[in-house]
Design a protein around this motif. Structure first.
Motif, PDB file in Angstrom:
ATOM      1  N   THR A 230       0.859  -1.197   0.000  1.00 25.99           N
ATOM      2  CA  THR A 230       0.000   0.000   0.000  1.00 25.99           C
ATOM      3  C   THR A 230       0.895   1.247   0.000  1.00 25.99           C
ATOM      4  OG1 THR A 230       0.082  -0.069   2.398  1.00 25.99           O
ATOM      5  CG2 THR A 230      -1.789  -1.165   1.349  1.00 25.99           C
ATOM      6  N   THR A 231       0.277   2.374  -0.314  1.00 23.99           N
ATOM      7  CA  THR A 231       1.005   3.642  -0.129  1.00 23.99           C
ATOM      8  C   THR A 231       0.192   4.496   0.830  1.00 23.99           C
ATOM      9  OG1 THR A 231      -0.068   4.142  -2.202  1.00 23.99           O
ATOM     10  CG2 THR A 231       2.347   4.094  -2.240  1.00 23.99           C
ATOM     11  N   PRO A 232       0.718   4.895   1.978  1.00 22.98           N
ATOM     12  CA  PRO A 232       2.075   4.529   2.398  1.00 22.98           C
ATOM     13  C   PRO A 232       2.107   3.062   2.857  1.00 22.98           C
ATOM     14  CG  PRO A 232       0.961   5.731   4.136  1.00 22.98           C
ATOM     15  CD  PRO A 232       0.021   5.726   2.984  1.00 22.98           C
ATOM     16  N   GLY A 393      -4.706  -7.858  -1.694  1.00 24.06           N
ATOM     17  CA  GLY A 393      -4.241  -6.481  -1.488  1.00 24.06           C
ATOM     18  C   GLY A 393      -4.171  -5.659  -2.765  1.00 24.06           C
ATOM     19  N   GLY A 394      -3.709  -6.295  -3.865  1.00 23.30           N
ATOM     20  CA  GLY A 394      -3.529  -5.516  -5.090  1.00 23.30           C
ATOM     21  C   GLY A 394      -4.828  -4.946  -5.615  1.00 23.30           C
ATOM     22  N   SER A 395      -5.922  -5.709  -5.431  1.00 28.18           N
ATOM     23  CA  SER A 395      -7.157  -5.285  -6.140  1.00 28.18           C
ATOM     24  C   SER A 395      -7.813  -4.110  -5.417  1.00 28.18           C
ATOM     25  CB  SER A 395      -8.122  -6.473  -6.196  1.00 28.18           C
ATOM     26  OG  SER A 395      -8.373  -6.912  -4.873  1.00 28.18           O
ATOM     27  N   SER A 396      -8.250  -4.325  -4.149  1.00 27.61           N
ATOM     28  CA  SER A 396      -9.034  -3.228  -3.524  1.00 27.61           C
ATOM     29  C   SER A 396      -8.085  -2.063  -3.214  1.00 27.61           C
ATOM     30  CB  SER A 396      -9.659  -3.742  -2.231  1.00 27.61           C
ATOM     31  OG  SER A 396      -8.643  -4.333  -1.445  1.00 27.61           O
ATOM     32  N   SER A 397      -8.671  -0.890  -3.034  1.00 25.29           N
ATOM     33  CA  SER A 397      -7.818   0.293  -2.822  1.00 25.29           C
ATOM     34  C   SER A 397      -7.070   0.132  -1.503  1.00 25.29           C
ATOM     35  CB  SER A 397      -8.690   1.549  -2.740  1.00 25.29           C
ATOM     36  OG  SER A 397      -9.236   1.627  -1.440  1.00 25.29           O
ATOM     37  N   SER A 398      -5.862   0.644  -1.459  1.00 28.71           N
ATOM     38  CA  SER A 398      -5.021   0.351  -0.301  1.00 28.71           C
ATOM     39  C   SER A 398      -5.622   0.927   0.982  1.00 28.71           C
ATOM     40  CB  SER A 398      -3.636   0.906  -0.528  1.00 28.71           C
ATOM     41  OG  SER A 398      -3.728   2.295  -0.723  1.00 28.71           O
ATOM     42  N   SER A 399      -6.247   2.109   0.916  1.00 36.84           N
ATOM     43  CA  SER A 399      -6.734   2.668   2.187  1.00 36.84           C
ATOM     44  C   SER A 399      -7.893   1.829   2.701  1.00 36.84           C
ATOM     45  CB  SER A 399      -7.177   4.115   1.984  1.00 36.84           C
ATOM     46  OG  SER A 399      -8.199   4.131   1.025  1.00 36.84           O
ATOM     47  N   SER A 400      -8.740   1.314   1.802  1.00 35.53           N
ATOM     48  CA  SER A 400      -9.870   0.515   2.319  1.00 35.53           C
ATOM     49  C   SER A 400      -9.352  -0.819   2.848  1.00 35.53           C
ATOM     50  CB  SER A 400     -10.891   0.287   1.206  1.00 35.53           C
ATOM     51  OG  SER A 400     -10.332  -0.570   0.235  1.00 35.53           O
ATOM     52  N   SER A 401      -8.329  -1.385   2.196  1.00 36.24           N
ATOM     53  CA  SER A 401      -7.840  -2.676   2.713  1.00 36.24           C
ATOM     54  C   SER A 401      -7.116  -2.468   4.043  1.00 36.24           C
ATOM     55  CB  SER A 401      -6.938  -3.370   1.694  1.00 36.24           C
ATOM     56  OG  SER A 401      -5.834  -2.582   1.386  1.00 36.24           O
TER      57      SER A 401
END
Ligand code: NG1
Ligand code: MG
Length: 505
Positions: A230-232, A393-401
């Motif tokens: 994710t970022t960050p 992890g790759g699919s859903s947006s990083s902040s929601s995951s």
């Protein structure tokens, strides 16, 4: 923190032999030579762990999700032909000891006194018995540990694993990893806690950059699960409440009691589901929630292959939560020993023997089977969902995951506090403060009743988070704590690598 190189440096050291650049390892060698007058034959390292999610369910046979951390035990070892095991520790708080390994001399572990050497002796005794070596080699050992003791970071298991590996190497035969795990799990029980297998498995089998999804039934299986990129990036901060629960004192009313409650729960659930007389339940010892769940579906001809692995886990665990409510819902305040025995058509004495209480006696008026089973299956569900989010992890947006991962950790803490009852006021306070200070998810880690907490924090927020916890928790409860001691109490960590040997080229 003691000068432990970052885990990246450690793995470089191990893979490319740059040991001489690691000051701590160099210092261990120099002190070994000063202590024993000769160079060690090898160094063995076993790391501590932080359990990210999946608490008090390894001994239920349900999957857990720990990662190895940088803090570890390292032991420099020289095999000798003297019939002595000489043990020294770089930390002056832990006195040296020296005991005979004459063939036939039994290694005694007196678990009524908390002695650091007992953990070494557990690993040593387990390894000698597993190797079946009649006349084990003498050993000169110098130990250096950086896992805070009694903190829920598995320093105990790291030392047991390290000692077992050291003994095997000194006697010329290192068993395959799963066998070393089995030796370490069984031998740590000499200490008096009826523990599961999570800590030793992760210490021996961790792989770099990943947490490990560990399954125990029907066999030990370890699946590396990288965290979502994710970022960050995410970081895990470990914060120790510094509340020390001495297992030898608390085990009969805490840890070992929970083991009995979940074992009796498995027996009663099997009976409720009508599968108690199937050989897989009747003849297995100890019966676990995982075996009962698998056998229930096997009895229906459902081998789990119809859907994906994760969907099968979720469907089965949700079914078990329903069954638990039916099986134990009439006893929301728990069972007495007599009521448990009567429900199983047996006597309290026979039931106590069936769950091996004799070795680990427990004290309780009521056994809260409903709550412990609800926690076990719901916690396993959280572990499976945590893994699913990491792998997707790759699919859903990083902040929601990230938010979803944190929510599962918060739910785990709530269940540990309210349903399994293995938290404490300081852990609850620290987790609540952490969430206010920006943690996405906060929970106790390890056995609980004190010890450490773990917090999911975006990497760019770590410095501010640690400062807020120092301000809001440590300066209030431990105003005298400062410097290195404070940096040992709260620190950021990343997935480390598992146990390894270092020999000198
Ligand atoms: P700690 O006490 O944090 O080392 C103990 C058990 C684990 C597991 C956790 C709770 C031992 C050696 N370790 O860990 O097996 O049950 O509690 O999840 O008993
Ligand atoms: Mg431990």
């Amino acid at each position: 923190m003691a000068e432990v190189p970052s885990y990246d440096a450690l793995s470089d050291i191990y893979s490319s032999g740059l040991l001489k650049h690691a000051a701590r390892f160099q210092a261990l060698i120099e002190e070994f030579i000063a202590t024993y007058g000769a160079r060690p034959d090898f160094i063995v390292r076993a790391p501590g762990r932080v359990n990210i999610i999946g608490e008090h369910i390894d001994y239920c046979g349900l999957p857990v999700f720990p990662m190895a951390i940088v803090p570890d035990f390292i032991i420099a070892v020289r095999a000798t032909d003297r019939r002595r095991i000489q043990l020294a520790n770089r930390d002056p708080r832990y006195p040296a000891c020296d005991y005979s390994c004459e063939p036939g001399s039994a290694v005694t572990i007196n678990n009524t006194t908390h002695n650091w050497a007992n953990y070494f002796k557990c690993g040593y005794k387990g390894a000698v018995e597993a190797l079946g070596c009649a006349g084990p080699r003498g050993m000169q050992c110098l130990v250096d540990g950086t896992v805070p003791s009694s903190a829920g970071l598995s320093g105990s298991s790291a030392l047991v694993c390290c000692a077992a590996l050291a003994t095997m190497k000194a006697n010329g035969r290192v068993l395959p990893q799963p066998d070393v795990v089995a030796v370490a799990v069984a031998s740590e029980r000499y200490i008096g806690t009826n523990g599961g297998g999570m800590d030793q498995t992760i210490s021996i089998m961790a792989q770099p950059h990943s947490a490990m999804f560990i399954e125990f039934d029907p066999a030990l299986a370890v699946t590396p699960v990288p965290f979502p990129s994710t970022t960050p990036p995410i970081a895990f901060v470990i914060a120790n409440t510094l509340v020390v629960s001495d297992k030898a004192v608390t085990a009969p009313v805490c840890y070992n009691l929970r083991v009995v409650e979940t074992r009796v729960g498995a027996l009663l659930l099997a009976r409720h589901l009508g599968i108690a007389d199937r050989p897989a339940c009747r003849d297995v010892d100890p019966l676990t929630f995982k075996i009962v769940m698998d056998e229930y579906f096997a009895a229906q001809g459902d081998d789990g292959s119809a859907a994906g692995e994760v969907q099968t886990w979720i469907r089965r665990l949700e079914a078990m939560l329903g069954a638990v409510q039916q099986a134990f819902g009439a006893h929301p305040c728990g069972y007495t020993r007599e009521e448990m025995a009567a429900a199983l058509d047996t006597t309290p004495a026979a039931l106590s023997a069936r769950v091996h209480e004799g070795q680990f006696p427990v004290r309780a008026e009521r056994f809260k089977l409903l709550q412990r089973a609800q926690h076990a299956f719901s916690e396993a569900l959280r572990v499976v969902r945590f893994r699913q989010i990491c792998e997707d992890g790759g699919s859903s947006s990083s902040s929601s995951s990230l938010a979803a991962l944190g929510k599962l950790m918060d739910e785990s803490q709530a269940s540990c506090r309210d349903v399994f009852e293995c938290s404490c006021a300081e852990l609850d306070e620290l987790c609540a403060l952490a969430r206010r200070a920006g943690s996405l998810g906060s929970r106790l880690t390890g056995a609980g009743w004190g010890g450490c907490s773990v917090h999911l924090v975006p990497q760019d927020k770590v410095a501010g988070f640690i400062a807020a916890i120092k301000e809001g928790f440590y300066s209030v409860h431990f105003p005298e704590l400062a410097g290195g001691k404070l940096d040992e109490a709260i620190f950021v960590t990343a997935p480390g690598t598992g146990a390894a040997f270092y020999t000198f080229s």
